[in-house]
Design a protein around this motif. Structure first.
Motif, PDB file in Angstrom:
ATOM      1  N   TRP A  91     -34.799 -53.743 -12.553  1.00 44.78           N
ATOM      2  CA  TRP A  91     -34.515 -55.142 -12.693  1.00 44.78           C
ATOM      3  C   TRP A  91     -35.304 -56.062 -13.306  1.00 44.78           C
ATOM      4  CZ3 TRP A  91     -37.255 -59.144  -9.679  1.00 44.78           C
ATOM      5  CH2 TRP A  91     -38.288 -58.725  -9.009  1.00 44.78           C
ATOM      6  N   ALA A  92     -35.093 -57.277 -13.479  1.00 46.62           N
ATOM      7  CA  ALA A  92     -36.013 -58.244 -14.096  1.00 46.62           C
ATOM      8  C   ALA A  92     -35.588 -59.646 -13.469  1.00 46.62           C
ATOM      9  CB  ALA A  92     -36.141 -58.279 -15.530  1.00 46.62           C
ATOM     10  N   SER A  93     -36.672 -60.639 -13.466  1.00 48.21           N
ATOM     11  CA  SER A  93     -36.090 -61.766 -13.029  1.00 48.21           C
ATOM     12  C   SER A  93     -34.919 -62.802 -13.757  1.00 48.21           C
ATOM     13  CB  SER A  93     -37.551 -62.656 -12.786  1.00 48.21           C
ATOM     14  OG  SER A  93     -37.999 -63.010 -14.042  1.00 48.21           O
ATOM     15  N   TRP A  94     -35.051 -62.387 -14.941  1.00 45.58           N
ATOM     16  CA  TRP A  94     -34.272 -63.140 -15.920  1.00 45.58           C
ATOM     17  C   TRP A  94     -32.729 -62.427 -15.915  1.00 45.58           C
ATOM     18  CZ3 TRP A  94     -32.206 -59.422 -19.359  1.00 45.58           C
ATOM     19  CH2 TRP A  94     -33.100 -58.450 -19.527  1.00 45.58           C
ATOM     20  N   CYS A  95     -32.713 -61.656 -15.225  1.00 43.46           N
ATOM     21  CA  CYS A  95     -31.317 -60.945 -14.952  1.00 43.46           C
ATOM     22  C   CYS A  95     -30.323 -61.458 -13.971  1.00 43.46           C
ATOM     23  CB  CYS A  95     -31.662 -59.423 -15.088  1.00 43.46           C
ATOM     24  SG  CYS A  95     -30.232 -58.415 -14.435  1.00 43.46           S
ATOM     25  N   LEU A 112     -38.109 -51.154  -9.576  1.00 53.04           N
ATOM     26  CA  LEU A 112     -38.781 -51.305 -10.475  1.00 53.04           C
ATOM     27  C   LEU A 112     -38.550 -52.590 -11.275  1.00 53.04           C
ATOM     28  CD1 LEU A 112     -39.033 -47.628 -11.283  1.00 53.04           C
ATOM     29  CD2 LEU A 112     -40.977 -48.900 -11.519  1.00 53.04           C
ATOM     30  N   ASN A 113     -39.585 -53.508 -11.254  1.00 51.34           N
ATOM     31  CA  ASN A 113     -39.735 -54.723 -11.960  1.00 51.34           C
ATOM     32  C   ASN A 113     -40.266 -54.566 -13.303  1.00 51.34           C
ATOM     33  OD1 ASN A 113     -41.270 -57.370 -12.675  1.00 51.34           O
ATOM     34  ND2 ASN A 113     -39.186 -57.865 -11.895  1.00 51.34           N
ATOM     35  N   LEU A 114     -39.429 -55.201 -14.282  1.00 46.58           N
ATOM     36  CA  LEU A 114     -39.682 -54.965 -15.800  1.00 46.58           C
ATOM     37  C   LEU A 114     -40.059 -56.163 -16.286  1.00 46.58           C
ATOM     38  CD1 LEU A 114     -36.705 -52.660 -16.396  1.00 46.58           C
ATOM     39  CD2 LEU A 114     -38.948 -51.971 -16.091  1.00 46.58           C
ATOM     40  N   ASP A 123     -43.369 -64.186 -12.600  1.00 47.19           N
ATOM     41  CA  ASP A 123     -41.856 -64.374 -12.961  1.00 47.19           C
ATOM     42  C   ASP A 123     -41.118 -63.454 -11.779  1.00 47.19           C
ATOM     43  OD1 ASP A 123     -42.141 -65.759 -14.988  1.00 47.19           O
ATOM     44  OD2 ASP A 123     -41.548 -64.301 -16.483  1.00 47.19           O
ATOM     45  N   ALA A 124     -41.725 -62.341 -11.814  1.00 42.91           N
ATOM     46  CA  ALA A 124     -41.113 -61.554 -10.394  1.00 42.91           C
ATOM     47  C   ALA A 124     -41.418 -62.150  -9.088  1.00 42.91           C
ATOM     48  CB  ALA A 124     -41.826 -60.176 -10.573  1.00 42.91           C
ATOM     49  N   PRO A 141     -29.005 -54.687 -14.479  1.00 41.76           N
ATOM     50  CA  PRO A 141     -29.821 -53.694 -13.670  1.00 41.76           C
ATOM     51  C   PRO A 141     -29.103 -52.202 -13.982  1.00 41.76           C
ATOM     52  CG  PRO A 141     -28.277 -54.844 -12.194  1.00 41.76           C
ATOM     53  CD  PRO A 141     -28.047 -55.485 -13.235  1.00 41.76           C
ATOM     54  N   THR A 142     -30.010 -51.312 -13.727  1.00 41.52           N
ATOM     55  CA  THR A 142     -29.591 -49.698 -13.835  1.00 41.52           C
ATOM     56  C   THR A 142     -29.925 -49.330 -12.450  1.00 41.52           C
ATOM     57  OG1 THR A 142     -29.284 -49.629 -15.993  1.00 41.52           O
ATOM     58  CG2 THR A 142     -29.294 -47.589 -14.932  1.00 41.52           C
ATOM     59  N   SER A 143     -29.071 -48.662 -11.623  1.00 47.94           N
ATOM     60  CA  SER A 143     -30.059 -48.003 -10.258  1.00 47.94           C
ATOM     61  C   SER A 143     -29.489 -46.558 -10.536  1.00 47.94           C
ATOM     62  CB  SER A 143     -29.344 -48.589  -9.181  1.00 47.94           C
ATOM     63  OG  SER A 143     -27.757 -48.460  -9.154  1.00 47.94           O
ATOM     64  N   PHE A 144     -30.353 -45.483 -10.073  1.00 43.84           N
ATOM     65  CA  PHE A 144     -30.166 -44.316 -10.122  1.00 43.84           C
ATOM     66  C   PHE A 144     -30.096 -43.717  -8.579  1.00 43.84           C
ATOM     67  CE2 PHE A 144     -31.909 -45.427 -14.041  1.00 43.84           C
ATOM     68  CZ  PHE A 144     -31.424 -44.729 -15.020  1.00 43.84           C
ATOM     69  N   LEU A 145     -29.237 -42.937  -8.333  1.00 45.33           N
ATOM     70  CA  LEU A 145     -29.152 -42.479  -7.005  1.00 45.33           C
ATOM     71  C   LEU A 145     -29.747 -40.759  -7.098  1.00 45.33           C
ATOM     72  CD1 LEU A 145     -25.859 -43.401  -5.115  1.00 45.33           C
ATOM     73  CD2 LEU A 145     -28.201 -43.512  -4.116  1.00 45.33           C
ATOM     74  N   VAL A 146     -30.673 -40.601  -6.350  1.00 45.46           N
ATOM     75  CA  VAL A 146     -31.280 -39.240  -6.295  1.00 45.46           C
ATOM     76  C   VAL A 146     -30.916 -38.749  -5.082  1.00 45.46           C
ATOM     77  CG1 VAL A 146     -33.436 -38.171  -6.874  1.00 45.46           C
ATOM     78  CG2 VAL A 146     -33.022 -40.410  -7.718  1.00 45.46           C
ATOM     79  N   ASP A 147     -30.621 -37.345  -5.041  1.00 45.18           N
ATOM     80  CA  ASP A 147     -30.469 -36.709  -4.017  1.00 45.18           C
ATOM     81  C   ASP A 147     -31.589 -35.967  -3.186  1.00 45.18           C
ATOM     82  OD1 ASP A 147     -31.136 -34.239  -5.321  1.00 45.18           O
ATOM     83  OD2 ASP A 147     -28.964 -33.403  -5.422  1.00 45.18           O
TER      84      ASP A 147
END
Lengths: 165, 73
Positions: free
Chosen positions: A57-61, A88-90, A96-97, A128-134
């Motif tokens: 994620w990022a603050s501008w999104c 994870l902040n980018l 900004d974060a 944003p993009t999120s990844f689901l990990v098992d």
């Protein structure tokens, strides 16, 4: 044939801005990032035995702001069952974060990656993009973008991964 | 002649390979996302100007459908 169909479906989903599920099923890349405002590092690859929700994620999104209350909800509901969230902040500027987090407080750990090394390793295509990990450390679902309508499906996937042993 | 033609055709491709813009990754759009980077920094003001231009200029071929310059649409 099935892969072609899936590809077409994902292209349409991406075009509509809906949650697209990429067929990324590799091990989660190692990418140590400093916890925001702290000295220890967080690494998505070191969640062995836990279900991971790695969010970029990022603050501008705009949609990122929408997703924060939902991630707090996930954290509250599923933490006890073994869900670990790393956001994870980018942002290039840490300030900004910090400002964003004052408006949208997070109950889960935030890591900072101002150089953008982690999204390269994860091949992030949208914000944003999120990844689901098992629990075995494999990426099982990829969510691009965030909409309120995605909540139910994501919760179901989290629950299913938590039920796996 | 036969050998210079393909070489000439290749020239623009070679010249242009150096001037491609660097690709902006999805997570690097922080600066582009700022309001002052928008094509129309003020949406309301731009809409008002478009409306005025359309009503004044429609007779001389402004924006598509419009009035006859009376300013009343």
């Amino acid at each position: 044939m099935i892969t072609t169909r899936r590809l077409i479906a994902s292209i349409f989903a991406a075009a509509l801005g809906a949650t697209a599920q990429a067929a990324t099923e590799g091990p989660v890349p190692s990418c140590p990032a400093t916890a925001l405002g702290q000295s220890h590092t967080l690494d998505p690859a070191q969640l062995k035995g836990k279900v991971g929700y790695i969010d970029f994620w990022a603050s501008w999104c705009g949609p990122c702001a929408q997703s924060f209350p939902f991630m707090n909800e996930l954290h509250r509901e599923f933490q006890a069952q073994g869900l670990e969230i790393i956001a994870l902040n980018l942002d290039e500027e840490a300030q900004d974060a910090q400002d964003f987090l004052k408006k949208y407080p997070a109950s889960f750990p935030i890591a900072s990656d101002p150089q953008g090394k982690c999204p390269q390793k994860f091949d992030v295509k949208a914000m944003p993009t999120s990844f689901l990990v098992d629990r075995q450390g494999k990426i099982r679902h990829v969510h691009m973008g965030f909409r309120d309508g995605d909540k139910a499906a994501i919760k179901q996937q989290v629950q299913a991964l938590l039920n796996e042993r | 002649m036969n050998s210079t033609l393909p070489a000439l055709a290749l020239l623009p491709a070679l010249l242009c390979s150096g001037c491609a813009l660097p690709k902006v990754a999805p997570w690097e759009r922080g600066t582009l996302a700022k309001p002052q980077m928008a094509l129309d920094p003020d949406g309301l003001d731009a809409a008002l100007k478009r409306h005025t231009a359309a009503s004044k200029e429609a007779a001389s071929g402004g924006y598509g459908v419009g009035g006859g310059g009376c300013g009343c649409n």
